[in-house]
Design a protein around this motif. Structure first.
Motif, mmCIF file in Angstrom:
data_model
loop_
_atom_site.group_PDB
_atom_site.id
_atom_site.type_symbol
_atom_site.label_atom_id
_atom_site.label_comp_id
_atom_site.label_asym_id
_atom_site.label_seq_id
_atom_site.Cartn_x
_atom_site.Cartn_y
_atom_site.Cartn_z
ATOM 1 N N PHE A 67 0.817 -1.216 0.000
ATOM 2 C CA PHE A 67 0.000 0.000 0.000
ATOM 3 C C PHE A 67 0.848 1.261 0.000
ATOM 4 C CE2 PHE A 67 -2.271 3.269 2.609
ATOM 5 C CZ PHE A 67 -3.162 3.647 1.618
ATOM 6 N N ASP A 68 1.830 1.342 0.880
ATOM 7 C CA ASP A 68 2.571 2.594 1.038
ATOM 8 C C ASP A 68 4.024 2.305 1.431
ATOM 9 O OD1 ASP A 68 3.384 5.166 1.441
ATOM 10 O OD2 ASP A 68 1.756 5.734 2.777
ATOM 11 N N GLU A 95 6.797 3.840 1.044
ATOM 12 C CA GLU A 95 7.618 4.914 1.615
ATOM 13 C C GLU A 95 7.325 5.105 3.095
ATOM 14 O OE1 GLU A 95 7.659 8.546 -0.630
ATOM 15 O OE2 GLU A 95 9.460 7.706 -1.557
ATOM 16 N N PHE A 96 6.045 5.073 3.426
ATOM 17 C CA PHE A 96 5.711 5.176 4.839
ATOM 18 C C PHE A 96 6.299 3.978 5.579
ATOM 19 C CE2 PHE A 96 3.028 4.323 8.514
ATOM 20 C CZ PHE A 96 3.075 5.545 9.157
ATOM 21 N N ALA A 151 8.973 2.343 4.860
ATOM 22 C CA ALA A 151 10.402 2.576 5.057
ATOM 23 C C ALA A 151 10.630 3.549 6.203
ATOM 24 C CB ALA A 151 11.022 3.104 3.771
ATOM 25 N N SER A 152 9.735 4.554 6.327
ATOM 26 C CA SER A 152 9.936 5.562 7.373
ATOM 27 C C SER A 152 9.782 4.961 8.765
ATOM 28 C CB SER A 152 8.976 6.745 7.186
ATOM 29 O OG SER A 152 7.723 6.470 7.776
ATOM 30 N N ILE A 153 8.985 3.887 8.908
ATOM 31 C CA ILE A 153 8.875 3.274 10.238
ATOM 32 C C ILE A 153 9.814 2.080 10.385
ATOM 33 C CG2 ILE A 153 6.498 4.047 10.554
ATOM 34 C CD1 ILE A 153 5.635 1.136 10.088
ATOM 35 N N LEU A 183 10.534 -0.469 8.066
ATOM 36 C CA LEU A 183 10.330 -1.699 7.299
ATOM 37 C C LEU A 183 11.460 -1.840 6.273
ATOM 38 C CD1 LEU A 183 7.777 -3.490 7.638
ATOM 39 C CD2 LEU A 183 6.937 -2.515 5.515
ATOM 40 N N ARG A 195 13.976 6.566 14.993
ATOM 41 C CA ARG A 195 12.851 6.298 14.108
ATOM 42 C C ARG A 195 11.498 6.499 14.788
ATOM 43 N NH1 ARG A 195 13.324 3.957 9.308
ATOM 44 N NH2 ARG A 195 15.408 3.115 9.523
ATOM 45 N N TYR A 214 5.325 10.494 10.016
ATOM 46 C CA TYR A 214 5.436 10.994 8.637
ATOM 47 C C TYR A 214 4.070 10.994 7.970
ATOM 48 C CZ TYR A 214 6.888 10.680 3.664
ATOM 49 O OH TYR A 214 7.050 10.860 2.310
ATOM 50 N N VAL A 239 -0.052 7.217 -2.898
ATOM 51 C CA VAL A 239 -0.538 5.835 -2.803
ATOM 52 C C VAL A 239 -1.752 5.636 -3.702
ATOM 53 C CG1 VAL A 239 0.229 5.637 -0.414
ATOM 54 C CG2 VAL A 239 -2.133 6.251 -0.892
ATOM 55 N N PHE A 271 -6.707 0.748 -3.254
ATOM 56 C CA PHE A 271 -6.188 -0.441 -2.588
ATOM 57 C C PHE A 271 -7.285 -1.039 -1.705
ATOM 58 C CE2 PHE A 271 -3.680 -2.909 0.385
ATOM 59 C CZ PHE A 271 -2.666 -3.410 -0.404
#
Lengths: 386, 283
Positions: free
Chosen positions: A168-169, A171-172, A174-176, A178, B91, B96, B103, B107
């Motif tokens: 789904f997302d 980039e988000f 990656a920011s947390i 993953l 982190r 963010y 997106v 979905f």
């Protein structure tokens, strides 16, 4: 030649194999489609062909594990090739897919032709890998397929939420924290596994259809990832088994095309009749909305005419209403549907009047009528009621 | 203090409270896509507890700066510190909000599901979100005013509602620092007001909020800190000091018509925000 017992046994093996490949392809295909990588599967399956041929040439045997390994390695190399070309060069994604697909497939065809000329090549029958031959599935093939398939499904289950977020997302994700790069490679590997599982039965040429079609159908019936994956697996299995049995029952009928035809039917039905997203449902919604709007507009016209009369329930001939609309041809029809709602009444001859209820509804809807806003209903209980 | 200290001689550099560590410290950051530099030697210090706008023309590197802070793009040079440590170690302290258009809103998933994704980092591997996560996500949705939409499929949302979903997902992250990429893009006035109220509430709680913003007129009203960016850092600091005509012209290359109007004709009963008068000349 076939004893009844043998035939039954073969058929059961074929059905089981087709079910496994359908479930795994449906599941992994869902992720590929949702991530906008529907055609990556096509590139991978075509890329697998030279791997199969090379594996056969190197070992000289048609052992399922060896061929699957060759297919997987070549498919993987193809996928990496697509990724590398997209990242490193300015060649766009779809062009990279086309390049890898055709180059690998070309290499595969060259090798295949070479093998056909070898003395051992004729009986190897590697050409069935082009369009698939489910009837050639043996119990040892099924064993390999089951192990790989179950492993893929276990990974999907364990990493459910991570793969959902990745799809789904990213980039988000990656920011947390993953590890999206690694998960991407993992998911691509699973896709390769799904493809090599299906290659023998479906063939490299049409393999991507069995990845895409079940998902396309499943998405019509579901708005949640879990249900979409489940339905895609179900549709994949159904199409696989039906198609494989049809092809097994006819002499030398390739399996890939029959499976794809069945899957295509499932997609067509789903596109047409699925509630919500189906074309039929869409058409009905559209038609209802237009009808409601026409009724509303006619009710307003009746209201406007009625307000200019001392007795608001005084009847008028339809010609008056026809002059007030850009679609005079719909007036007669719409009057009858307003009559069914009990908002207008037909007088003697062809004259029409608001009923008490129709007047009340119209007043509620267009109550703040002024010459300036006369075409702007502030809200529409007339529509809410439908 | 830092290797880049000698370079940081710009007016209104954002350091407050001496010993206090900055929420975000960007040093000598250079990012290039292929041969084109998108950010060039950028130094920014974001003190704790400010509500900061990043403004600049298209292609100024605003989104890239956010992504570089989050470690999503690899810089050619430079360093980013979050509360005094590299991002990898911090982190959990950063939430963010990506651009809404990043997106696929078709979905197959629900609003609540998307919000719960904000908790995946804390959940760790293998664990599925449970009742506690649902409760937290629902509370965040209530907070952004769309609790009633929790079970909706996300494709049924309007643009403003999509933005609220992303905000709710960041809220459940419950982080001291928020990075938001154009949260006002394509939302209606009601949603914009709701989002601004939320941002100011976050600041009141002592959170640091950094927002990529496009509407220059509202900068003085919404934000107390601003970064003017155009590949290079033009200026950064309190809005009152840094958000000047001169700096804006340096950022936008002299093409800020409505600001000129506002200054040629000073507002009669001058409220704190002179730029708002120029609305008529806006794009």
């Amino acid at each position: 030649m076939n004893l009844p017992f043998d035939f039954d046994f073969t058929l059961r093996t074929v059905a089981l194999g087709a079910a496994i490949l359908g479930i795994v392809s449906g599941t992994l295909g869902t992720y590929a489609v949702l991530r906008g990588q529907s055609l990556l599967g096509d590139a991978i399956s075509h890329a697998a062909l030279p791997g199969i041929a090379l594996a056969f040439l190197l070992t000289g045997a048609r052992a399922p594990l060896v061929l699957v390994l060759g297919a997987a390695l070549a498919g993987w190399a193809g996928a990496l090739g697509v990724i590398a070309i997209t990242r490193r060069t300015r060649v766009p994604y779809d062009a990279a897919l086309g390049l890898v697909l055709s180059v690998f497939f070309g290499a595969g065809m060259v090798l295949l032709t070479y093998i056909q000329r070898l003395p051992s090549g004729q009986q190897a029958g590697l050409d069935t890998y082009l369009f698939g031959q489910a009837a050639a599935l043996l119990p040892r093939d099924i064993a390999v397929m089951s192990v790989l398939g179950v492993a893929a499904l276990v990974v999907i289950t364990l990493l459910w939420k991570e793969l959902k977020l990745l799809s789904f997302d990213p980039e988000f994700g990656a920011s947390i924290g993953l590890p999206v790069r690694r998960l991407d490679i993992l998911l691509t590997t699973l896709l390769v596994i799904a493809i090599v599982i299906g290659l023998q039965a479906v063939g490299v040429v049409l393999m991507s259809a069995i990845l895409i079609a079940p998902t396309a159908a499943a998405r019509q019936w579901s708005d949640r990832l879990g249900r979409t994956v489940f339905l895609a697996a179900l549709f994949g299995a159904a199409a696989g088994v039906t198609g494989a049995l049809i092809s097994a029952s006819a002499q030398r009928m390739p399996t890939g095309p029959t499976i794809v035809l069945v899957a295509g039917c499932v997609v067509a039905v789903s596109l047409l009749v699925a509630p919500g997203r189906g074309l039929l449902a869409e058409a009905i919604r559209h038609w209802r909305a237009r009808r409601d709007l026409r009724e509303l507009a006619l009710l307003e016209d009746l209201f406007i005419v009625a307000r200019q009369h001392e007795n608001p329930l005084h009847p008028h001939p339809p010609i008056v209403l026809r002059t007030m609309t850009s679609r005079p041809d719909t007036v007669a029809h719409t009057l009858r549907s307003l009559e069914r709602r009990g908002w207008v009444r037909r007088g003697r001859d062809d004259v029409w009047a608001l009923t008490e209820e129709g007047w009340r509804t119209a007043s509620d809807t267009f109550g703040d009528w002024t010459p300036e806003n006369w075409r702007k209903p502030r809200r529409s209980p007339a529509l809410d009621g439908s | 203090m830092s290797a880049a200290a000698g370079r940081q001689v710009h007016v209104g550099d954002g350091r407050v409270g001496g010993a206090d560590v900055a929420a975000i410290e960007v040093r000598d950051l250079t990012v290039a896509y292929r041969d084109r530099p998108v950010l060039w030697d950028v130094d920014v210090t974001v003190p704790k507890g400010v509500l900061m706008a990043i403004v600049g023309p298209n292609g100024a590197g605003k989104t890239t700066l956010i992504k570089a802070i989050l470690g999503l793009v690899r810089p050619a040079a430079g360093q980013v510190l979050i509360n005094g440590a590299p991002f990898d170690a911090r982190r959990r302290e950063v939430a963010y909000v990506p651009q809404r258009g990043s997106v696929d809103w078709d979905f197959p998933t629900s609003v609540l599901d998307v919000v719960m994704m904000g908790l995946y980092g804390r959940l760790g591997w293998l664990r599925r979100p449970g009742a506690a996560e649902r409760t937290a996500a629902l509370a965040a949705l209530e907070k952004v005013g769309i609790g009633a939409l929790a079970d909706r499929q996300i494709s049924q949302l309007s643009g403003g509602q999509q933005q609220r979903v992303f905000l709710a997902r960041a809220l459940v992250q419950d982080a001291p620092i928020y990075l938001m990429d154009e949260p006002f893009q394509g939302v209606d006035a009601t949603t914009e007001r709701a989002i601004v109220a939320l941002l100011q509430e976050l600041r009141a709680l002592g959170r640091t909020v950094v927002v990529v913003h496009h509407d220059l007129q509202t900068v003085p009203e919404y934000f107390d800190w601003v970064l003017l960016l155009n590949v290079r850092r033009i200026a950064a600091g309190p809005v009152g000091e840094v958000f000047t005509d001169e700096n804006l012209r340096a950022t936008y290359g002299g093409r800020v018509p409505y600001l000129r109007q506002a200054h040629v004709e000073p507002p009669a009963p001058a409220p704190a925000a002179p730029f708002r008068l120029g609305r008529a000349g806006g794009e």
